[in-house]
Design a protein around this motif. Sequence first.
Motif, mmCIF file in Angstrom:
data_model
loop_
_atom_site.group_PDB
_atom_site.id
_atom_site.type_symbol
_atom_site.label_atom_id
_atom_site.label_comp_id
_atom_site.label_asym_id
_atom_site.label_seq_id
_atom_site.Cartn_x
_atom_site.Cartn_y
_atom_site.Cartn_z
ATOM 1 N N GLN A 125 -2.911 -19.865 4.408
ATOM 2 C CA GLN A 125 -4.034 -19.635 5.489
ATOM 3 C C GLN A 125 -5.528 -20.059 5.057
ATOM 4 O O GLN A 125 -5.504 -19.895 3.689
ATOM 5 N N ILE A 126 -6.418 -20.184 5.839
ATOM 6 C CA ILE A 126 -7.662 -20.754 5.504
ATOM 7 C C ILE A 126 -8.312 -19.124 5.294
ATOM 8 O O ILE A 126 -7.987 -18.245 6.257
ATOM 9 N N PRO A 127 -9.056 -18.878 4.485
ATOM 10 C CA PRO A 127 -9.692 -19.765 3.510
ATOM 11 C C PRO A 127 -9.205 -20.259 2.165
ATOM 12 O O PRO A 127 -9.420 -20.925 1.529
ATOM 13 N N LEU A 128 -7.958 -19.465 1.846
ATOM 14 C CA LEU A 128 -7.322 -19.513 0.709
ATOM 15 C C LEU A 128 -6.786 -20.858 0.539
ATOM 16 O O LEU A 128 -6.590 -21.480 -0.433
ATOM 17 N N LYS A 129 -6.301 -21.453 1.676
ATOM 18 C CA LYS A 129 -5.696 -22.752 1.642
ATOM 19 C C LYS A 129 -6.346 -24.024 1.013
ATOM 20 O O LYS A 129 -5.885 -24.648 0.450
ATOM 21 N N ASN A 130 -7.590 -23.849 0.956
ATOM 22 C CA ASN A 130 -8.488 -24.953 0.427
ATOM 23 C C ASN A 130 -9.208 -24.372 -0.767
ATOM 24 O O ASN A 130 -9.972 -25.156 -1.513
ATOM 25 N N ALA A 161 -7.979 -7.822 -5.063
ATOM 26 C CA ALA A 161 -9.102 -6.942 -4.942
ATOM 27 C C ALA A 161 -10.347 -7.747 -5.213
ATOM 28 O O ALA A 161 -11.209 -7.667 -4.101
ATOM 29 N N LEU A 162 -10.317 -8.621 -5.911
ATOM 30 C CA LEU A 162 -11.527 -9.482 -6.149
ATOM 31 C C LEU A 162 -11.558 -10.355 -5.011
ATOM 32 O O LEU A 162 -12.702 -10.642 -3.994
ATOM 33 N N LEU A 163 -10.518 -10.989 -4.234
ATOM 34 C CA LEU A 163 -10.605 -11.868 -3.251
ATOM 35 C C LEU A 163 -11.004 -11.036 -1.840
ATOM 36 O O LEU A 163 -11.563 -11.773 -1.025
ATOM 37 N N VAL A 164 -10.522 -9.861 -1.644
ATOM 38 C CA VAL A 164 -11.169 -9.196 -0.822
ATOM 39 C C VAL A 164 -12.595 -9.151 -0.896
ATOM 40 O O VAL A 164 -13.451 -9.022 0.195
ATOM 41 N N LYS A 165 -13.002 -8.626 -1.848
ATOM 42 C CA LYS A 165 -14.623 -8.502 -2.299
ATOM 43 C C LYS A 165 -15.359 -9.587 -1.656
ATOM 44 O O LYS A 165 -16.550 -9.770 -1.533
ATOM 45 N N VAL A 166 -14.985 -10.815 -1.855
ATOM 46 C CA VAL A 166 -15.677 -12.190 -1.878
ATOM 47 C C VAL A 166 -15.121 -12.662 -0.332
ATOM 48 O O VAL A 166 -15.478 -13.725 0.141
ATOM 49 N N GLY A 167 -14.442 -12.028 0.571
ATOM 50 C CA GLY A 167 -14.141 -12.495 1.729
ATOM 51 C C GLY A 167 -13.008 -13.427 1.874
ATOM 52 O O GLY A 167 -12.912 -13.936 3.182
ATOM 53 N N ARG A 168 -12.278 -13.508 0.817
ATOM 54 C CA ARG A 168 -11.149 -14.691 1.126
ATOM 55 C C ARG A 168 -9.822 -13.966 1.504
ATOM 56 O O ARG A 168 -9.096 -14.632 2.127
ATOM 57 N N SER A 177 -8.448 -10.214 3.876
ATOM 58 C CA SER A 177 -8.722 -9.246 4.597
ATOM 59 C C SER A 177 -8.436 -7.965 3.930
ATOM 60 O O SER A 177 -7.547 -7.926 3.178
ATOM 61 N N GLU A 178 -9.369 -6.847 4.228
ATOM 62 C CA GLU A 178 -9.004 -5.587 3.656
ATOM 63 C C GLU A 178 -7.685 -5.191 4.293
ATOM 64 O O GLU A 178 -7.197 -4.394 3.376
ATOM 65 N N THR A 179 -7.581 -5.347 5.520
ATOM 66 C CA THR A 179 -6.034 -4.797 5.757
ATOM 67 C C THR A 179 -4.840 -5.469 5.206
ATOM 68 O O THR A 179 -4.087 -4.548 4.526
ATOM 69 N N THR A 180 -4.986 -6.603 4.977
ATOM 70 C CA THR A 180 -3.937 -7.400 3.845
ATOM 71 C C THR A 180 -4.133 -6.904 2.643
ATOM 72 O O THR A 180 -2.991 -6.523 2.142
ATOM 73 N N TYR A 181 -5.121 -6.942 2.065
ATOM 74 C CA TYR A 181 -5.333 -6.281 0.932
ATOM 75 C C TYR A 181 -4.454 -4.820 0.425
ATOM 76 O O TYR A 181 -3.805 -4.887 -0.160
ATOM 77 N N LEU A 182 -4.923 -4.127 1.522
ATOM 78 C CA LEU A 182 -4.472 -2.563 1.458
ATOM 79 C C LEU A 182 -2.952 -2.745 1.405
ATOM 80 O O LEU A 182 -2.119 -1.755 0.628
ATOM 81 N N SER A 183 -2.284 -3.451 2.224
ATOM 82 C CA SER A 183 -0.788 -3.500 2.458
ATOM 83 C C SER A 183 -0.240 -4.044 1.124
ATOM 84 O O SER A 183 0.856 -3.537 0.959
ATOM 85 N N LEU A 184 -0.814 -4.902 0.814
ATOM 86 C CA LEU A 184 -0.057 -5.705 -0.358
ATOM 87 C C LEU A 184 -0.207 -4.837 -1.626
ATOM 88 O O LEU A 184 0.401 -4.632 -2.437
ATOM 89 N N ARG A 185 -1.394 -4.026 -1.763
ATOM 90 C CA ARG A 185 -1.813 -3.420 -3.172
ATOM 91 C C ARG A 185 -0.721 -2.005 -2.962
ATOM 92 O O ARG A 185 -0.133 -1.803 -3.962
#
Length: 122
Positions: free
Chosen positions: A28-33, A83-90, A92-100
């Motif tokens: 998914q964008i923005p990680l895709k690129n 954790a880093l990618l959520v801080k730089v906006g790549r 989402s917080e929701t995705t991060y918390l679930s995966l964490r």
Amino acid sequence: MKVNSFEELLIWQKAIEIGVKIYSLADQIPLKNDYKSRDQLIGSAISISNNIAEGFEYNNRLQFIRFLGYAKGSAGELRSQLALLVKVGRVSETTYLSLREELIVLSRQIKALINYLKNKKD
């Protein structure tokens, strides 16, 4: 119960599920690129299940314990990257918390298996 293949291990199955989620996220964008972050995320995720499988296949308890440690380390690495990618906006917080949460549970399960194997009598 005797486990005959790593595919029977719940921790391996969970690691595969997490890997699938990471692949989906990375597509998914923005990680895709963001090729560097994408590759590192996928690499860590794949490493969890691969280390469980590789260690199991050695048919040696001490080797399996060692590779379970690597798998646990990879789960921590993946959590750190997210954790880093959520801080730089790549991510989402929701995705991060679930995966964490999933990764914390998986790490605990891996640690429990390590402890079981360390204390197991031959």
